[in-house]
Design a protein around this motif. Structure first.
Motif, PDB file in Angstrom:
ATOM      1  N   VAL A 194       0.845  -1.197   0.000  1.00  0.00           N
ATOM      2  CA  VAL A 194       0.000   0.000   0.000  1.00  0.00           C
ATOM      3  C   VAL A 194       0.878   1.244   0.000  1.00  0.00           C
ATOM      4  O   VAL A 194       0.639   2.189  -0.770  1.00  0.00           O
ATOM      5  N   THR A 248      -7.967   6.507  -3.514  1.00  0.00           N
ATOM      6  CA  THR A 248      -9.120   6.072  -2.724  1.00  0.00           C
ATOM      7  C   THR A 248      -8.952   4.589  -2.398  1.00  0.00           C
ATOM      8  O   THR A 248      -8.113   3.901  -3.003  1.00  0.00           O
ATOM      9  N   ALA A 249      -9.760   4.115  -1.475  1.00  0.00           N
ATOM     10  CA  ALA A 249      -9.717   2.686  -1.132  1.00  0.00           C
ATOM     11  C   ALA A 249     -10.020   1.833  -2.356  1.00  0.00           C
ATOM     12  O   ALA A 249      -9.343   0.824  -2.598  1.00  0.00           O
ATOM     13  N   SER A 250     -11.009   2.237  -3.148  1.00  0.00           N
ATOM     14  CA  SER A 250     -11.355   1.435  -4.326  1.00  0.00           C
ATOM     15  C   SER A 250     -10.219   1.423  -5.349  1.00  0.00           C
ATOM     16  O   SER A 250      -9.984   0.417  -6.017  1.00  0.00           O
ATOM     17  N   PRO A 292     -11.371  -5.057  -0.094  1.00  0.00           N
ATOM     18  CA  PRO A 292     -11.484  -3.790   0.626  1.00  0.00           C
ATOM     19  C   PRO A 292     -11.081  -3.930   2.102  1.00  0.00           C
ATOM     20  O   PRO A 292     -10.482  -3.014   2.665  1.00  0.00           O
ATOM     21  N   ILE A 321      -7.339  -3.646   2.437  1.00  0.00           N
ATOM     22  CA  ILE A 321      -6.902  -2.249   2.329  1.00  0.00           C
ATOM     23  C   ILE A 321      -7.216  -1.512   3.621  1.00  0.00           C
ATOM     24  O   ILE A 321      -6.374  -0.781   4.160  1.00  0.00           O
ATOM     25  N   SER A 322      -8.414  -1.704   4.140  1.00  0.00           N
ATOM     26  CA  SER A 322      -8.833  -1.024   5.370  1.00  0.00           C
ATOM     27  C   SER A 322      -7.883  -1.345   6.525  1.00  0.00           C
ATOM     28  O   SER A 322      -7.448  -0.448   7.261  1.00  0.00           O
ATOM     29  N   ILE A 364      -4.430   0.331   5.850  1.00  0.00           N
ATOM     30  CA  ILE A 364      -4.505   1.781   6.038  1.00  0.00           C
ATOM     31  C   ILE A 364      -4.579   2.105   7.532  1.00  0.00           C
ATOM     32  O   ILE A 364      -3.913   3.038   8.003  1.00  0.00           O
ATOM     33  N   ARG A 372      -5.661  10.607   6.050  1.00  0.00           N
ATOM     34  CA  ARG A 372      -6.938  10.615   5.324  1.00  0.00           C
ATOM     35  C   ARG A 372      -7.280  12.040   4.948  1.00  0.00           C
ATOM     36  O   ARG A 372      -7.026  12.968   5.699  1.00  0.00           O
ATOM     37  N   TYR A 377      -6.500   8.393   0.697  1.00  0.00           N
ATOM     38  CA  TYR A 377      -5.370   8.107   1.572  1.00  0.00           C
ATOM     39  C   TYR A 377      -4.137   8.713   0.911  1.00  0.00           C
ATOM     40  O   TYR A 377      -3.898   8.481  -0.270  1.00  0.00           O
TER      41      TYR A 377
END
Length: 157
Positions: free
Chosen positions: A13, A26-28, A38, A41-42, A45, A56, A66
């Motif tokens: 990441v 973005t997360a997507s 997802p 990633i969450s 992050i 953020r 992010y």
């Protein structure tokens, strides 16, 4: 980055964010680029934020992005200094619990003195080097860039 303590996904990441021109995704976008869930990633992050490596922000469409920017590196060093300072305080509390003069208390006091010195040195170095994060590098050829990095002691990410 993994050798410095990041998990494999945290490192992926970070590198993904560092190598985008905008310095943010973005997360997507991260899910799409890294081909992971997802939730993955969450989790990554959340850890990177806890280490002050990512921040953020909201874009014009109110989407969460992010970001890694110049100040994130300085803030990460400041967070490290705060963590070291907490360790110093805990070690000194341990000295009081164990009783001054005992072998374990002497060891803890030496740890506290060492960490106190390292923390102060890191804080001073980060403050002195902060302007480097905002400097525009001179245009150089690949060979002179690598020799400059070697002569200044710089390392790549």
């Amino acid at each position: 980055m993994m050798q410095s303590g990041l998990s494999k996904m945290g490192a992926r990441v970070m590198v993904c964010l560092l190598t985008t021109d905008a310095g943010s995704l973005t997360a997507s976008e991260l899910v799409q680029r890294l081909q992971v869930s997802p939730a993955t990633i969450s989790k990554s992050i959340a850890f990177l934020e806890s280490q002050s490596l990512v921040r953020r922000e909201r874009d014009e469409r109110r989407r969460e992005r992010y970001a890694v920017d110049n100040d994130v590196w300085y803030q990460s060093m400041a967070a490290s200094v705060r963590s070291i300072t907490q360790q110093v305080e805990i070690a000194r509390q341990g000295v009081g619990v164990l009783g001054p003069g005992t072998p374990a208390a002497v060891r803890l006091e030496n740890v506290a003195r060492f960490l106190d010195f390292v923390g102060e040195s890191l804080a001073r170095a980060a403050e002195q080097a902060r302007e480097i994060l905002y400097a525009k590098p001179e245009a150089t050829s690949d060979s002179s860039a690598s020799s400059t990095a070697t002569s200044t002691g710089s390392t790549s990410t």
